[in-house]
Design a protein around this motif. Structure first.
Motif, short mmCIF file in Angstrom:
data_model
loop_
_atom_site.label_atom_id
_atom_site.label_comp_id
_atom_site.label_asym_id
_atom_site.label_seq_id
_atom_site.Cartn_x
_atom_site.Cartn_y
_atom_site.Cartn_z
N ALA A 77 0.81 -1.22 0.00
CA ALA A 77 -0.08 -0.07 0.01
C ALA A 77 0.88 1.07 -0.10
CB ALA A 77 -0.99 -0.05 1.18
N ARG A 78 1.93 1.08 0.66
CA ARG A 78 2.91 2.44 0.70
C ARG A 78 3.47 2.51 -0.52
NH1 ARG A 78 5.29 3.16 6.75
NH2 ARG A 78 3.50 3.10 7.69
N ARG A 79 3.93 1.64 -1.27
CA ARG A 79 4.49 1.55 -2.52
C ARG A 79 3.50 2.31 -3.59
NH1 ARG A 79 6.51 -3.40 -1.27
NH2 ARG A 79 5.04 -4.52 -2.53
N LYS A 80 2.07 2.06 -3.38
CA LYS A 80 1.27 2.83 -4.11
C LYS A 80 1.12 4.01 -4.01
CE LYS A 80 -1.74 -1.53 -4.60
NZ LYS A 80 -3.16 -1.86 -4.35
N LEU A 81 1.27 4.58 -2.78
CA LEU A 81 1.30 6.03 -2.43
C LEU A 81 2.32 6.78 -2.36
CD1 LEU A 81 -1.39 5.34 0.57
CD2 LEU A 81 -1.82 6.56 -1.56
N GLY A 82 3.71 6.10 -2.66
CA GLY A 82 4.74 6.69 -2.80
C GLY A 82 5.43 7.03 -1.45
N LEU A 83 5.00 6.26 -0.61
CA LEU A 83 5.50 6.22 0.75
C LEU A 83 6.78 5.12 1.11
CD1 LEU A 83 2.13 6.58 2.64
CD2 LEU A 83 3.84 8.52 2.24
N ASP A 84 7.48 5.67 1.95
CA ASP A 84 8.62 4.62 2.08
C ASP A 84 8.24 3.56 3.37
OD1 ASP A 84 10.40 5.81 0.77
OD2 ASP A 84 11.30 7.09 2.07
N GLU A 85 8.76 2.55 3.30
CA GLU A 85 8.22 1.34 4.03
C GLU A 85 8.70 2.04 5.61
OE1 GLU A 85 8.76 -3.43 4.98
OE2 GLU A 85 9.44 -2.44 2.79
N GLY A 86 9.63 2.71 6.05
CA GLY A 86 10.12 2.94 7.36
C GLY A 86 9.56 4.24 7.86
N ASP A 87 8.65 4.96 6.94
CA ASP A 87 7.86 6.03 7.41
C ASP A 87 6.86 5.79 8.40
OD1 ASP A 87 8.99 7.58 5.60
OD2 ASP A 87 7.49 7.44 3.88
N THR A 88 6.70 6.89 9.42
CA THR A 88 5.47 6.74 10.17
C THR A 88 4.47 7.68 9.57
OG1 THR A 88 7.02 6.77 12.33
CG2 THR A 88 4.63 7.72 12.47
N VAL A 89 3.15 7.05 9.27
CA VAL A 89 2.28 7.59 8.50
C VAL A 89 0.92 7.78 9.26
CG1 VAL A 89 0.76 7.24 6.49
CG2 VAL A 89 3.11 6.45 6.35
N ILE A 90 0.24 8.79 9.27
CA ILE A 90 -1.01 8.88 9.83
C ILE A 90 -1.98 9.38 8.64
CG2 ILE A 90 -2.45 10.51 11.50
CD1 ILE A 90 0.19 11.16 13.05
N ALA A 91 -2.99 8.53 8.89
CA ALA A 91 -4.22 8.82 7.83
C ALA A 91 -5.33 9.71 8.72
CB ALA A 91 -4.70 7.44 7.60
N ILE A 92 -5.64 10.63 7.93
CA ILE A 92 -6.64 11.60 8.39
C ILE A 92 -7.76 11.57 7.56
CG2 ILE A 92 -7.13 14.16 8.82
CD1 ILE A 92 -4.23 14.42 9.17
N LEU A 93 -9.00 10.99 8.10
CA LEU A 93 -10.20 10.80 7.51
C LEU A 93 -11.45 11.49 8.16
CD1 LEU A 93 -8.65 8.15 6.66
CD2 LEU A 93 -10.70 7.13 6.10
N PRO A 94 -11.49 12.76 7.60
CA PRO A 94 -12.53 13.77 8.39
C PRO A 94 -14.29 13.49 8.08
CG PRO A 94 -11.27 14.93 6.42
CD PRO A 94 -10.94 13.36 6.69
N GLY A 95 -14.08 12.43 7.11
CA GLY A 95 -15.78 11.86 6.62
C GLY A 95 -15.86 12.17 5.17
N SER A 96 -17.08 11.69 4.91
CA SER A 96 -17.53 11.49 3.50
C SER A 96 -18.66 12.49 3.23
CB SER A 96 -17.85 9.80 3.09
OG SER A 96 -18.88 9.52 3.86
N ARG A 97 -18.98 13.17 4.13
CA ARG A 97 -20.21 14.10 3.78
C ARG A 97 -19.66 15.62 4.16
NH1 ARG A 97 -22.01 10.37 7.71
NH2 ARG A 97 -23.73 8.96 7.15
N LYS A 98 -20.38 16.31 3.30
CA LYS A 98 -19.95 17.83 3.17
C LYS A 98 -20.18 18.26 4.82
CE LYS A 98 -21.01 22.33 0.69
NZ LYS A 98 -21.89 22.87 -0.15
N SER A 99 -21.22 17.94 5.46
CA SER A 99 -21.50 18.45 6.73
C SER A 99 -20.10 17.92 7.82
CB SER A 99 -22.68 18.20 7.17
OG SER A 99 -22.96 16.61 7.34
N GLU A 100 -19.78 16.82 7.54
CA GLU A 100 -18.87 16.19 8.40
C GLU A 100 -17.55 16.98 8.10
OE1 GLU A 100 -19.83 11.51 8.80
OE2 GLU A 100 -18.92 12.08 6.80
N ILE A 101 -17.28 17.21 6.85
CA ILE A 101 -16.08 18.09 6.40
C ILE A 101 -16.16 19.38 7.11
CG2 ILE A 101 -14.53 19.08 4.66
CD1 ILE A 101 -14.56 15.89 4.83
#
Length: 376
Positions: free
Chosen positions: A171-195
């Motif tokens: 998954a990291r290769r697909k996103l251009g991230l290194d295997e040793g990176d510390t990665v945080i995913a930020i998901l603030p929602g899928s609706r306009k009101s949530e955003i």
């Protein structure tokens, strides 16, 4: 069929796979999104029209939504389909299903309304509205049966889509991230009101995390229709140059990350199935929150915690969801990677057990149940 948001569209698309395998000439139409369209679904309205959460937010769109439902009802009554399947969106679908059932159209509701979590008074409405409920959690059929509602446990479709052993490196290769990176995913929602209510808090929290550990990589999988809104808020928070914002790819992002800061909803279950530690947060209109908190029946809001019946991961809701508190909770997970790996392992084990419990041949079981309703 009616699916009212991104998660409903995904579930409906998976259901359509089973239906079309059973009945290759099946024709389907109604309200849906991109995943349903890929299966040949004829969307008379896009699912985004119904992607509104919260009492006050719904009131703002009430006239349009009720108008769509009335037009859809009249169209379905004229066409008299063999069966109607409402996918989640109970506020929209149950009233529609009741009207259709009263006129002899068979109705199925896919995803039981969470009467075990809040709004238990809804059970009589479900009984009046549907011929059968397709349940995605194992304890639900017995609960519904106690109220005289026919139901089948079909497993959660996402448990079959998400691998039991996620491949973080790929998954990291697909996103251009290194295997040793510390990665945080930020998901603030899928609706306009949530955003609107969550994204600025999330980005300000991300800024604090970045200040504490500058090497951390931050990635945001944006629903394409909401990307401009997310970009604008990231810029407002001074984080536009510090986050990687993708078009969709939420599953790839969750598979790649170490920890996710995530809006309460179906995405939290997706994160759990990827065996990822998370911080669950939610914020909404103050009045909507006051109404909803009074109807809550359990101490948990996040699906992973509800299903595990424990605070496996932290929840920060409404006024508690400050950037400072969110950042601190995320950093605790990051620090646990090195200082308390057993804590991470325990969460992964809980989520692996949950994955196994939810994994069933959902498309086939749901199609079998629908066929029985058609033949009854």
């Amino acid at each position: 069929m009616v699916a009212g948001e991104t998660s409903g569209d995904l579930l409906a698309g998976l259901l359509l796979d089973g239906l079309k395998a059973r009945w290759p000439s099946l024709a389907s139409g109604g309200i849906g999104g991109a995943q349903m369209a890929k299966r040949g679904f004829d969307a008379w309205w896009p699912s985004e029209k119904l992607a509104v959460r919260g009492y006050v937010e719904v009131l703002r769109h009430y006239r349009e939504i009720v108008g769509i439902r009335e037009q859809l009802k009249q169209r379905l009554l004229a066409q008299h389909p063999d069966i109607f399947v409402g996918v989640d969106a109970p506020d929209f679908n149950l009233d529609l299903e009741a009207a259709l059932k009263a006129q002899g159209i068979k109705t199925v509701h896919f995803v039981s309304p969470a009467i075990w979590a809040w709004r238990a008074d809804r059970v009589e409405k479900i009984k009046r509205s549907v011929d059968h409920v397709l349940c995605i959690f194992p304890f639900e059929p017995a609960l519904l049966a106690a109220h005289g509602i026919s139901a089948t446990y079909v497993g959660h479709p996402l448990a079959n889509v998400i691998p039991a052993q996620p491949d973080r490196a790929a998954a990291r290769r697909k996103l251009g991230l290194d295997e040793g990176d510390t990665v945080i995913a930020i998901l603030p929602g899928s609706r306009k009101s949530e955003i609107q209510y969550l994204a600025l808090r999330f980005f300000r929290a991300a800024a604090l995390v970045k200040r504490a550990q500058s090497a951390i990589k931050l990635i945001v999988p944006a629903v394409p229709a909401l990307k401009d809104q997310i970009l604008r808020i990231a810029s407002e928070a001074g984080m536009l140059e510090h986050v990687q914002i993708t078009d969709g790819q939420s599953h790839t992002v969750l598979e790649a990350c170490d920890v996710t800061l995530i809006a309460s909803g179906t995405a939290t279950l997706e994160a759990a199935l990827f065996k990822r530690p998370m911080v669950i947060a939610y914020n909404m209109n103050w009045l909507s929150w006051q109404i909803m908190r009074r109807k809550k029946l359990q101490p948990w809001v996040g699906l992973p915690n509800i299903l595990c019946r424990d605070f496996v991961v932290p929840e920060l809701l409404q006024d508690e969801a400050t950037p400072e508190a969110l950042a601190e909770a995320v950093l605790q997970w990051i620090e646990a990677k090195s200082s308390a790996p057993a804590k991470i392992a325990a969460v992964e084990q809980r989520f692996a057990a949950l994955h196994a419990e939810l994994q069933r041949d959902t498309s086939t079981l749901a199609t079998d149940a629908i066929q029985q309703i058609l033949e009854s």
